[in-house]
Design a protein around this motif. Structure first.
Motif, short mmCIF file in Angstrom:
data_model
loop_
_atom_site.label_atom_id
_atom_site.label_comp_id
_atom_site.label_asym_id
_atom_site.label_seq_id
_atom_site.Cartn_x
_atom_site.Cartn_y
_atom_site.Cartn_z
N THR A 99 0.74 -1.29 0.02
CA THR A 99 0.01 -0.08 0.19
C THR A 99 0.73 1.39 -0.04
O THR A 99 0.45 2.29 0.49
N GLN A 155 -3.13 -2.54 -3.48
CA GLN A 155 -4.08 -3.61 -2.94
C GLN A 155 -3.64 -4.29 -1.66
O GLN A 155 -2.26 -3.92 -1.21
N THR A 157 -6.88 0.05 -3.66
CA THR A 157 -7.54 -0.44 -5.22
C THR A 157 -7.44 -2.01 -5.09
O THR A 157 -7.15 -2.62 -3.79
N GLU A 175 -8.83 -5.94 -5.42
CA GLU A 175 -10.06 -6.81 -4.73
C GLU A 175 -9.68 -7.22 -3.35
O GLU A 175 -8.53 -7.14 -3.16
N LEU A 176 -10.67 -7.52 -2.62
CA LEU A 176 -10.70 -8.04 -1.41
C LEU A 176 -10.12 -9.33 -1.49
O LEU A 176 -10.62 -10.25 -2.18
N ASN A 186 -12.87 3.95 -0.11
CA ASN A 186 -11.49 3.35 -0.84
C ASN A 186 -12.15 3.30 -2.24
O ASN A 186 -13.01 4.00 -2.88
N ILE A 236 -11.87 -0.11 -3.56
CA ILE A 236 -11.92 -1.53 -3.73
C ILE A 236 -12.87 -1.94 -4.76
O ILE A 236 -14.03 -1.75 -4.81
N ASN A 296 -17.26 2.26 -2.30
CA ASN A 296 -16.08 1.47 -3.12
C ASN A 296 -16.74 1.28 -4.43
O ASN A 296 -17.60 1.94 -4.90
#
Length: 292
Positions: A37, A78, A100, A102-103, A121, A123, A145
């Motif tokens: 990050t 991410q 940014t 995906e989780l 954010n 995401i 998001n």
């Protein structure tokens, strides 16, 4: 002499405990978060040469990382997969950043989490199917998001959940019936998505619900008569949907709502004691208080 040895031994123990550190696995996960990050550009950076307990926003108890609070700290990039190795984490607050991607599915490994805040954010992607593994979670907030897909059925496994805010994303599909099993829920925000279908009748089981924000979706059918069972409700926003009838709103509790917004084309509805002069638009974003 024996007494002196005892004192020295105790001093040594205290010295060792003062420099005790988290496990290598947890430290590696934190360093991975820092690098993925863009930690060099954080507002408050970590000095990776110092003990983890001195890193901004990190709380360590008994040599275990139990909290990460990096609210509004300019995180970009991410979330790493090995964030799932922080198994003792109870609070993860990464809200108001520029995260940014995906989780990671591994976030569902954080079985001790009580608070997960990722709002404001960037995401994308779907909510992990195994999100229901977070059975100790009390607050899940990911509003504003770019999340897509449906609300996972497994959400109903999080029985302790009090706050669920999925507003301002691009979620589709229906409200799963399993969501109505969250009987401790006090706040439910699904505002501004693409959610369709009818509101489940079982939503009347959410007796502790105080805030229900479903506005700006594609919901249809009738308002469930079971809404009359929502005795704790203070904020209700259901406007800008495709409902066939609002007639069952007459069954709501006869008291003053703080917020009561619906599409008022149906003029034949007779409300009992609702004082519409006191209603106002709810803050559907449920934004965090600004922190220093």
């Amino acid at each position: 002499m024996r007494k002196l040895y005892a004192i020295l031994f105790l001093a040594l123990l205290c010295s060792n405990s003062s420099v005790a550190e988290v496990s290598k696995k947890e430290k590696k996960a934190l360093i991975g978060l820092y690098h993925s990050t863009n930690g060099q550009h954080w507002v408050k950076k970590w000095d990776l040469k110092t003990p983890v307990s001195q890193w901004h926003g990190v709380k360590v108890i008994d040599n275990k990382v139990v909290e990460i609070n990096l609210f509004r700290n300019n995180l970009m990039g991410q979330l790493p997969e090995d964030i799932g190795n922080l198994r003792h984490l109870m609070v993860l607050n990464l809200a108001f950043n520029a995260i940014t991607g995906e989780l990671p599915e591994e976030i569902a490994n954080l079985s001790n989490l009580k608070v997960l805040k990722l709002e404001m954010n960037r995401i994308k992607g779907e909510i992990p199917v195994k999100i229901g593994n977070l059975t100790n979670l009390e607050e899940l907030s990911v509003f504003n998001n770019f999340l897509t897909g449906a609300i996972p059925e497994s959400i109903g496994n999080i029985k302790k959940l009090k706050v669920l805010n999925l507003s301002s994303n691009a979620l589709k599909g229906v409200i799963p019936n399993t969501l109505c099993e969250l009987t401790q829920l006090e706040t439910l925000g699904l505002f501004e998505n693409g959610i369709e279908g009818a509101i489940p009748n079982a939503m009347g089981k959410l007796k502790k619900l105080k805030e229900l924000v479903l506005a700006n979706n594609k919901l249809n059918g009738e308002i469930p008569s079971e809404f009359g069972q929502l005795a704790s409700l203070e904020i209700l926003q259901i406007q800008n949907n495709k409902f066939d009838s609002f007639k069952n709103l007459e069954l709501m509790e006869t008291r003053e709502f703080l917020v009561f917004d619906y599409d008022k084309e149906d003029r034949n509805i007779e409300f009992k004691d609702i004082d519409f002069n006191r209603t106002r638009m709810a803050d559907t974003k449920f934004e965090d208080d600004i922190e220093d």
